[in-house]
Motif scaffolding. Structure first.
Motif, PDB file in Angstrom:
ATOM      1  N   GLU A  80       0.832  -1.203   0.000  1.00 30.74           N
ATOM      2  CA  GLU A  80       0.000   0.000   0.000  1.00 30.74           C
ATOM      3  C   GLU A  80       0.871   1.259   0.000  1.00 30.74           C
ATOM      4  OE1 GLU A  80      -3.969   1.132   2.419  1.00 30.74           O
ATOM      5  OE2 GLU A  80      -2.162   1.070   3.655  1.00 30.74           O
TER       6      GLU A  80
ATOM      7  N   LYS B 142       2.684   1.750  -3.409  1.00 31.86           N
ATOM      8  CA  LYS B 142       1.780   2.234  -4.453  1.00 31.86           C
ATOM      9  C   LYS B 142       1.508   3.720  -4.276  1.00 31.86           C
ATOM     10  CE  LYS B 142      -0.899   1.813  -8.029  1.00 31.86           C
ATOM     11  NZ  LYS B 142      -0.310   1.551  -9.356  1.00 31.86           N
TER      12      LYS B 142
ATOM     13  N   GLN C  73     -10.186   9.042  -5.383  1.00 31.63           N
ATOM     14  CA  GLN C  73     -11.300   8.854  -6.307  1.00 31.63           C
ATOM     15  C   GLN C  73     -11.008   7.811  -7.385  1.00 31.63           C
ATOM     16  OE1 GLN C  73     -12.105  12.743  -7.888  1.00 31.63           O
ATOM     17  NE2 GLN C  73     -13.111  13.464  -6.031  1.00 31.63           N
ATOM     18  N   ASP C  74      -9.770   7.832  -7.895  1.00 33.33           N
ATOM     19  CA  ASP C  74      -9.461   7.063  -9.100  1.00 33.33           C
ATOM     20  C   ASP C  74      -8.669   5.778  -8.881  1.00 33.33           C
ATOM     21  OD1 ASP C  74     -10.724   9.099 -10.484  1.00 33.33           O
ATOM     22  OD2 ASP C  74      -8.861  10.203 -10.812  1.00 33.33           O
ATOM     23  N   GLU C  75      -8.001   5.650  -7.752  1.00 32.84           N
ATOM     24  CA  GLU C  75      -7.157   4.479  -7.534  1.00 32.84           C
ATOM     25  C   GLU C  75      -7.893   3.458  -6.679  1.00 32.84           C
ATOM     26  OE1 GLU C  75      -4.223   1.947  -8.093  1.00 32.84           O
ATOM     27  OE2 GLU C  75      -4.301   3.916  -9.048  1.00 32.84           O
ATOM     28  N   LYS C  76      -8.142   2.288  -7.249  1.00 34.39           N
ATOM     29  CA  LYS C  76      -8.966   1.265  -6.593  1.00 34.39           C
ATOM     30  C   LYS C  76      -8.450   0.910  -5.204  1.00 34.39           C
ATOM     31  CE  LYS C  76     -10.892  -3.341  -7.441  1.00 34.39           C
ATOM     32  NZ  LYS C  76     -10.933  -4.488  -8.366  1.00 34.39           N
ATOM     33  N   LEU C  77      -7.144   0.808  -5.058  1.00 36.11           N
ATOM     34  CA  LEU C  77      -6.558   0.398  -3.783  1.00 36.11           C
ATOM     35  C   LEU C  77      -6.904   1.356  -2.642  1.00 36.11           C
ATOM     36  CD1 LEU C  77      -4.648  -1.539  -2.271  1.00 36.11           C
ATOM     37  CD2 LEU C  77      -2.732  -0.098  -3.001  1.00 36.11           C
TER      38      LEU C  77
ATOM     39  N   ARG D  49      -9.660   3.640  -2.655  1.00 34.62           N
ATOM     40  CA  ARG D  49     -11.027   4.138  -2.619  1.00 34.62           C
ATOM     41  C   ARG D  49     -11.616   3.974  -1.221  1.00 34.62           C
ATOM     42  NH1 ARG D  49     -12.997   1.671  -8.236  1.00 34.62           N
ATOM     43  NH2 ARG D  49     -11.890   3.116  -9.597  1.00 34.62           N
TER      44      ARG D  49
END
Length: 199
Positions: free
Chosen positions: A133, A136, A153-157, A159
């Motif tokens: 984490e 990234k 908003q845009d990074e799945k990890l 959200r």
């Protein structure tokens, strides 16, 4: 003995036209804010800058202060945000060298230091101290220059995480990387003559 006004009373007084009330707030918290900022940044000038920015932001935003909340908590949060901004600036200034490595290496003279700098192994050892984490988030903030809002908003990890949570994760990552970077640098500091084996 005159009654000591609470923070919230001082804010209300200032907004009602009692200008010295803000000076009283500054006098009350200036030293505490510096200790708070220094504890996070461990750098005198950066801590001073963070405190100065905090006071300016506080003065600008005082009219929007919600007096149902504790003033000191609001003030420290502003300071904390500026401390995280300083940490982020440090990260970019000191560690984007990883992404700019080819240009920096060209300026180095041939020798052992250049060989170390060229070694991706050093970079991997430094970043290996991070969790998945943290790594990234480091890549997104330092290498790509993403804003925390966009990451959430845009990074799945990430959200569902708040900007404050992301700043905390990045702050932890920054401390780990800086400590590991110092360990790597220490390996290549020339030994004093008294420490060199002349046998």
């Amino acid at each position: 003995m005159p009654e000591v006004r609470s923070d919230e009373q001082l804010v209300a007084a200032y907004l009602s036209g009692d200008k010295p009330a803000f000076e009283e707030i500054v006098e009350r918290y200036d030293g505490r804010l510096f200790i708070f900022a220094w504890d996070k940044l461990r750098h005198h000038q950066d801590a001073q800058d963070a405190v100065q920015d905090t006071w300016f932001k506080t003065w600008q935003s005082l009219a929007s202060f919600d007096d149902t909340h504790k003033f000191s908590s609001w003030l420290y949060k502003i300071c904390q945000n500026f401390c995280f901004m300083k940490m982020r600036e440090r990260g970019r200034n000191r560690f984007t060298a990883f992404s700019d490595l080819p240009d920096k290496i060209e300026k180095l003279k041939p020798g052992p230091i250049k060989e170390v700098a060229e070694s991706m192994e050093v970079r991997f050892r430094i970043l290996a101290v991070l969790t998945h984490e943290e790594h990234k988030l480091w890549e997104l903030v330092v290498t790509k220059g993403w804003k925390y809002e966009a990451i959430a908003q845009d990074e799945k990890l990430f959200r569902g995480k708040t900007e404050e949570e992301l700043r905390t994760i990045f702050g932890q990552a920054w401390r780990k990387v800086w400590e590991q970077r110092n360990k790597e640098v220490a390996k290549w500091v020339p030994k004093k003559k008294s420490q060199i084996n002349t046998d």
